[in-house]
Design a protein around this motif. Structure first.
Motif, mmCIF file in Angstrom:
data_model
loop_
_atom_site.group_PDB
_atom_site.id
_atom_site.type_symbol
_atom_site.label_atom_id
_atom_site.label_comp_id
_atom_site.label_asym_id
_atom_site.label_seq_id
_atom_site.Cartn_x
_atom_site.Cartn_y
_atom_site.Cartn_z
ATOM 1 N N ILE B 222 -24.273 -13.254 -30.914
ATOM 2 C CA ILE B 222 -23.454 -14.215 -30.192
ATOM 3 C C ILE B 222 -22.177 -13.526 -29.692
ATOM 4 N N GLU B 223 -21.586 -12.757 -30.597
ATOM 5 C CA GLU B 223 -20.384 -12.024 -30.202
ATOM 6 C C GLU B 223 -20.702 -11.091 -29.043
ATOM 7 N N PHE B 224 -21.880 -10.502 -29.129
ATOM 8 C CA PHE B 224 -22.313 -9.586 -28.082
ATOM 9 C C PHE B 224 -22.437 -10.330 -26.745
ATOM 10 N N ALA B 225 -23.040 -11.519 -26.819
ATOM 11 C CA ALA B 225 -23.202 -12.318 -25.601
ATOM 12 C C ALA B 225 -21.845 -12.691 -25.031
ATOM 13 N N GLU B 226 -20.924 -13.021 -25.947
ATOM 14 C CA GLU B 226 -19.583 -13.368 -25.485
ATOM 15 C C GLU B 226 -18.930 -12.165 -24.801
ATOM 16 N N ALA B 227 -19.146 -11.009 -25.407
ATOM 17 C CA ALA B 227 -18.565 -9.788 -24.849
ATOM 18 C C ALA B 227 -19.125 -9.504 -23.461
ATOM 19 N N ARG B 228 -20.389 -9.909 -23.251
ATOM 20 C CA ARG B 228 -21.007 -9.692 -21.943
ATOM 21 C C ARG B 228 -20.424 -10.648 -20.907
ATOM 22 N N GLY B 229 -19.621 -11.615 -21.369
ATOM 23 C CA GLY B 229 -18.957 -12.523 -20.441
ATOM 24 C C GLY B 229 -19.820 -13.694 -20.005
ATOM 25 N N LEU B 230 -20.856 -14.001 -20.808
ATOM 26 C CA LEU B 230 -21.680 -15.165 -20.464
ATOM 27 C C LEU B 230 -20.874 -16.444 -20.676
ATOM 28 N N SER B 231 -21.232 -17.471 -19.935
ATOM 29 C CA SER B 231 -20.491 -18.727 -20.075
ATOM 30 C C SER B 231 -20.769 -19.349 -21.436
ATOM 31 N N LYS B 232 -19.820 -20.126 -21.892
ATOM 32 C CA LYS B 232 -19.934 -20.731 -23.224
ATOM 33 C C LYS B 232 -21.172 -21.631 -23.306
ATOM 34 N N ALA B 233 -21.386 -22.418 -22.267
ATOM 35 C CA ALA B 233 -22.527 -23.333 -22.264
ATOM 36 C C ALA B 233 -23.822 -22.540 -22.367
ATOM 37 N N ARG B 234 -23.873 -21.443 -21.634
ATOM 38 C CA ARG B 234 -25.091 -20.637 -21.641
ATOM 39 C C ARG B 234 -25.335 -20.041 -23.026
ATOM 40 N N ILE B 235 -24.268 -19.559 -23.628
ATOM 41 C CA ILE B 235 -24.399 -18.985 -24.973
ATOM 42 C C ILE B 235 -24.882 -20.056 -25.951
ATOM 43 N N MET B 236 -24.233 -21.212 -25.867
ATOM 44 C CA MET B 236 -24.544 -22.285 -26.809
ATOM 45 C C MET B 236 -25.988 -22.753 -26.668
ATOM 46 N N TYR B 237 -26.340 -23.159 -25.446
ATOM 47 C CA TYR B 237 -27.633 -23.807 -25.271
ATOM 48 C C TYR B 237 -28.794 -22.838 -25.125
ATOM 49 N N ARG B 238 -28.521 -21.584 -24.731
ATOM 50 C CA ARG B 238 -29.641 -20.664 -24.550
ATOM 51 C C ARG B 238 -29.789 -19.741 -25.749
ATOM 52 N N HIS B 239 -28.707 -19.155 -26.148
ATOM 53 C CA HIS B 239 -28.829 -18.118 -27.175
ATOM 54 C C HIS B 239 -28.753 -18.659 -28.593
ATOM 55 N N ALA B 240 -27.689 -19.404 -28.853
ATOM 56 C CA ALA B 240 -27.495 -19.885 -30.221
ATOM 57 C C ALA B 240 -28.526 -20.961 -30.572
ATOM 58 N N ALA B 241 -28.696 -21.921 -29.681
ATOM 59 C CA ALA B 241 -29.559 -23.072 -29.984
ATOM 60 C C ALA B 241 -30.976 -22.628 -30.308
ATOM 61 N N ARG B 242 -31.476 -21.678 -29.540
ATOM 62 C CA ARG B 242 -32.852 -21.250 -29.752
ATOM 63 C C ARG B 242 -33.044 -20.725 -31.179
ATOM 64 N N ASN B 243 -32.042 -20.037 -31.642
ATOM 65 C CA ASN B 243 -32.147 -19.466 -32.989
ATOM 66 C C ASN B 243 -31.839 -20.463 -34.097
ATOM 67 N N ALA B 244 -31.229 -21.584 -33.733
ATOM 68 C CA ALA B 244 -30.868 -22.561 -34.752
ATOM 69 C C ALA B 244 -31.915 -23.662 -34.869
ATOM 70 N N LEU B 245 -32.970 -23.545 -34.068
ATOM 71 C CA LEU B 245 -33.913 -24.656 -33.942
ATOM 72 C C LEU B 245 -34.878 -24.785 -35.130
ATOM 73 N N LEU B 246 -35.075 -23.674 -35.868
ATOM 74 C CA LEU B 246 -36.099 -23.678 -36.918
ATOM 75 C C LEU B 246 -35.940 -24.796 -37.948
ATOM 76 N N PRO B 247 -34.778 -24.928 -38.574
ATOM 77 C CA PRO B 247 -34.666 -26.002 -39.571
ATOM 78 C C PRO B 247 -34.902 -27.380 -38.967
ATOM 79 N N VAL B 248 -34.595 -27.548 -37.684
ATOM 80 C CA VAL B 248 -34.832 -28.834 -37.045
ATOM 81 C C VAL B 248 -36.331 -29.121 -36.964
ATOM 82 N N VAL B 249 -37.101 -28.078 -36.666
ATOM 83 C CA VAL B 249 -38.560 -28.262 -36.597
ATOM 84 C C VAL B 249 -39.116 -28.607 -37.976
#
Lengths: 580, 329
Positions: B222-249
């Motif tokens: 996530i820090e890496f994505a932030e460093a790349r200058g990706l938008s917050k929304a993109r980081i949240m919904y694309r990168h972080a969310a995908r990895n946080a989805l397991l317990p929800v399933v």
């Protein structure tokens, strides 16, 4: 035994210190979290409510509360209008005092007068219940219990010395001033206008039965009715029993002229007087009829209990739908306007919240506030017992599966999987189908099914504990698996188990409410779910919001409070979470 | 992957067999005379003999058990006392009615819930987060049947916006199931019960997603994505969310099981002619064959849903092991 003395001498102390530390952590965690503080307060209040339920409840939750109130009902043709609360207690009798002017007398010596615009109380010296009132040309007489007799002359009621000690039920006054009063055990009192208003002369009645009503047409012509179909004729001096076509109690009588009269009584009994004979007639009602009034020989009004009313028009009886279920006591009519008074105690059904009933009443007059208060006991008790069962089973399964691993773990976790496939509500329904609804079914269903989550959570904690040095040390020292599980591992999962107890309790309270709502709970014991179940059964829940909202709010409050508290505790029980 | 699916399928069948066995012995325990459970009063002697023969009631208990398993396998559940018709035909339609209410509500919960959870994690420490958490817990605490009653009272009776019971306004004609549900009138009936179920189940995936997000957000990528200058929304919904989805399933699988049971009250409150209402009525009329079949079908639905969740889970996480989340029951 000797070997363990050394260890157990040290352990309690260490554990005691640790416990105290944990407790301090708990208090701090709850204090810091406003929601958790709110939760703790609510839980404490709920527990206190449950503990002191009998003191807090204002009514017996099972008793159908009744209300007593003097009511007048106006009937103009097909239009019915009610005036409730014109007197504090039952009104037993009404009589017209000219056009648009009426007197009504009732319990507690109460008399009210309608002056053309409203009902106003009239001062009386009486305290006894007044059972009958008769008015002719500005003069009124009213009689009641314990021989009470009141005269109204010149706008004021005056009590005369009681001519008898028994209760008087009926009175009739003629325009010449002659009067008859009747009462218990065949009592008949006669007043001759020449003797003054206090000089009542007892008449010898041919029966000893209670006499309920009298109707005088003239000073020398009248009829009396009473218990067991009693019919007496009065000829100015003497009483004579006449053949009665019924054995049922007759409650009221009206005489129009020498050829027309009506008497009414129990079970819809209607007697008609025609050509010197009383004959039974088929009315339109079947319950007790209380009073009859005649406008003409064929225009008759009758009222009874439970809001019953009927009239005779063109030779046939037809029911008048009043739309009320109050008990009517008396009726008077001039053809255009009919006035009905009464209201015995009636069931106070679906009353809105008030001073008397904080949360209103159910469809059969039960106090909802008291039900909710008593219901808290069932909810918390069932919730706690079921949650305890869940925690005990779940923790043990988790301990054994997590420590023994291998085949035991496999088998136990397979069982957990199976448990997850059993739906709770349908499972409880099967139990009720096969046995009987009851509190044990709910506890059993929740307890046997929902330990699955606790088992999984405890197991994963035990898995990580089992490799810790102190467990290994115990194993090397030769401790048995049982000893390691209960002595060394169990104390470490205890905080987590307590947290699960809280969560399980929240779930059990919801489950109890849900199952009781479906009618699977104990039928004679109130819980929040049962109250809502009854609201649904009655059909009244669609409009009676006061019946639906309070129990639901309490379920929600108790469950959400447990959630709030357990969230704060999670941090302590599961240190993994603290970094979040 | 295939091996995993086959393995899970076998496990599912095993679980189903255990449940059938438990049910068989539960019924024998509660009703020592099995004819009571299968033969209604007023049945002609010939019919009685037929039922006795078909269910092997004149044979020994182990044989009865074998006959029972055979009957279940071939979809023979006996005749409903109440409807005097084959149970299989009755429940088949009810299952469809149940699913058509449950699936939309469940999808809404598990799509809206995680999205809200991401938002809560994103707005960490804000009023929005505190309010969202409280609301989620409150809606999870309010019993579904009660919320249903309140909504019916307000929107059904007071305001008159929505119908209060059933799937369609009577009388209606529908040639087949899809003819029945592809109408505006049906959607109109569907709205209130769907809201009730969704309100209840949205809270949990939302909170789990938030927790998982907070955990993921501390990780390097996530820090890496932030460093790349990706938008917050993109980081949240694309990168972080995908990895946080397991317990929800994981939770979805568990909740699916709870929902099948929880569905009963909603169907009762809304008079929704589904499997739950049918079972409720069967219990009240002591219609044993119908109640038994309804229960089995509900268990089967849970198993299928769990199986589906397992497969999805396997695709998301090759390590596939159940982690534990506090579901409460």
């Amino acid at each position: 035994m000797a070997g363990s003395t050394h260890v157990s001498a040290i352990l309690p102390k260490e554990q005691g210190a640790e416990m105290r530390e944990t407790l301090m952590l708990l208090v701090r965690a709850v204090k810091q979290d406003r929601l958790a503080t709110f939760g703790i307060v609510v839980i404490v209040v709920l527990v206190l409510i449950a503990a002191f339920a009998p003191l807090l409840a204002t009514h017996d939750p099972y008793v159908m509360t009744e209300r007593v109130e003097g009511t007048a009902l106006w009937v103009h043709g097909d239009r019915v209008e009610i005036e409730a609360g014109i007197a504090a207690d039952t009104l037993y009798s009404v009589s017209a005092d000219g056009p648009d002017s009426y007197f009504a007398a009732g319990a507690g010596g109460e008399v009210v007068r309608y002056d053309g615009t409203e009902w106003l109380p009239v001062e009386t010296p009486a305290t006894e219940t007044l059972r009958a009132i008769s008015t002719v040309e500005g003069r009124s007489i009213t009689v009641g219990h314990n021989g009470t007799v009141l005269w109204l002359t010149g706008g004021e009621f005056e009590q005369v010395p009681a001519p008898t000690e028994v209760d008087l039920f009926g009175v009739s006054l003629t325009d010449t001033g002659a009067a008859l009063a009747v009462g218990q055990n065949g009592t008949v009192l006669h007043l001759d206008p020449e003797n003054g208003v206090e000089d009542w002369e007892p008449l010898q009645a041919p029966v000893q039965r209670d006499l309920f009503a009298v109707a005088l047409l003239r000073a020398d012509y009248g009829y009396i009715v009473g218990a067991r179909g009693t019919l007496l004729r009065f000829d100015g001096e003497q009483l004579e029993e006449v053949d009665s076509p019924t054995f049922r109690d007759l409650h009221n009588i009206a005489i129009f002229d020498e050829s027309a009269g009506y008497a009414v009584g129990e079970r819809g009994t209607v007697l008609r007087y025609r050509e010197g004979e009383w004959i039974e007639e088929q009315g339109a009602l079947t319950r007790t009829l209380r009073a009859v009034a005649m406008v003409s020989a064929d225009q008759v009004q009758v009222v009874g209990t439970h809001g019953d009313m009927m009239r005779r028009v063109d030779g046939t009886w037809e029911q008048v739908r009043t739309g009320y279920t109050r008990h009517f006591r008396d009726v008077t009519s001039d053809g255009e306007t009919t006035v009905v008074v009464g209201t015995d105690p009636y069931i106070n059904s679906l009353a809105r919240p008030s001073q008397e009933h904080y949360f209103g009443t159910t469809h059969n007059g039960r106090d909802i506030y008291s039900q909710v208060i008593h219901g808290s006991r069932t909810a918390l008790l069932v919730g706690f017992v079921a949650a305890l069962m869940v925690t005990v089973i779940g923790t043990n399964v988790g301990l054994f599966a997590g420590y023994l691993r291998g085949r035991t773990d496999n088998v136990l976790m397979r069982i957990v999987d199976i448990m997850y496939a059993l739906p709770l509500e349908p499972f409880a329904m099967v139990l009720v189908l096969l046995w009987r609804p009851g509190i044990h079914i709910i506890i059993l269903a929740v307890g046997l099914l929902t330990w699955r989550t606790t088992a999984r959570i405890i197991r994963s904690q035990v898995l990580s504990l089992a490799d810790r040095p102190f467990v290994k040390a115990a194993r090397v020292a030769g401790a048995s698996p049982l000893r390691i599980i209960y002595k060394h591992i169990a104390p470490n999962v205890l905080p987590l188990a307590f947290l699960q107890l809280a969560v399980a309790m929240a779930f059990a309270i919801t489950a109890e409410a849900t199952l009781s709502f479906l009618g699977l709970g104990p039928p004679r014991l109130y819980s929040w779910g049962t109250i809502l179940h009854q609201a649904r059964l009655s059909g009244a829940w669609r409009t009676a919001w006061w019946w639906v909202i309070p129990p639901g709010v309490l379920i929600m409050l108790s469950v959400v409070s447990v959630f709030f508290v357990s969230r704060a505790l999670e941090v302590i029980a599961n240190p993994r979470l603290s970094r979040r | 992957m295939i091996r995993l699916i086959v393995n899970k399928l076998l496990q599912m069948l095993f679980t189903l067999w255990v449940i059938l066995t438990v049910l068989f012995f539960l019924f024998r325990l509660g009703l020592p005379d099995p004819t009571v459970a299968l033969v209604t009063d007023g049945l002609s002697p010939e019919d009685r003999a037929l039922v006795t023969e078909r269910f092997g009631l004149d044979r020994s208990l182990p044989m009865q058990y074998v006959v029972y398993l055979g009957n279940v396998a071939t979809g023979e559940f006996g005749r409903s006392f109440h409807y005097n018709a084959p149970v299989t035909a009755i429940v088949a339609e009810r299952v469809a009615n149940t699913l058509v209410l449950m699936i939309p509500a469940f999808l809404i919960s598990y799509i809206v819930g995680p999205l809200l959870g991401v938002l809560l994690a994103w707005k960490r420490g804000s009023r929005l987060e505190a309010g969202g958490i409280t609301a989620g817990l409150v809606f999870r605490s309010a019993p579904m049947f009660w919320v249903g009653m309140l909504l019916i009272m307000l929107f059904g009776i007071r305001l008159g916006w929505f119908p209060t019971s059933g799937m369609r306004t009577f009388p209606y004609e529908a040639a087949h199931f899809f003819d029945k549900i592809f109408t505006l009138n049906f959607l109109h009936h569907l709205i209130l019960p769907t809201i009730v179920i969704s309100l209840y189940y949205t809270g949990l995936p939302m909170l789990i997603m938030r927790n998982a997000m907070l955990e993921v957000m501390g990780e390097d990528f996530i820090e890496f994505a932030e460093a790349r200058g990706l938008s917050k929304a993109r980081i949240m919904y694309r990168h972080a969310a995908r990895n946080a989805l397991l317990p929800v399933v994981t939770q979805a699988a568990i909740t699916a099981g709870l929902a099948v049971g929880g569905q009963v009250v909603v169907e009762v409150v809304f008079s929704w002619p589904g499997l739950g209402l049918e079972m409720f009525n069967a219990v009240r009329t002591s219609d044993y064959p119908l109640a038994q079949a309804a229960f089995m079908l509900m268990a089967a639905i849970i198993l299928v849903l769990n199986f589906a969740a397992d497969v999805v889970y396997g695709r998301l996480d090759p390590r596939v092991s159940y982690s534990s989340e506090g579901a409460g029951g």
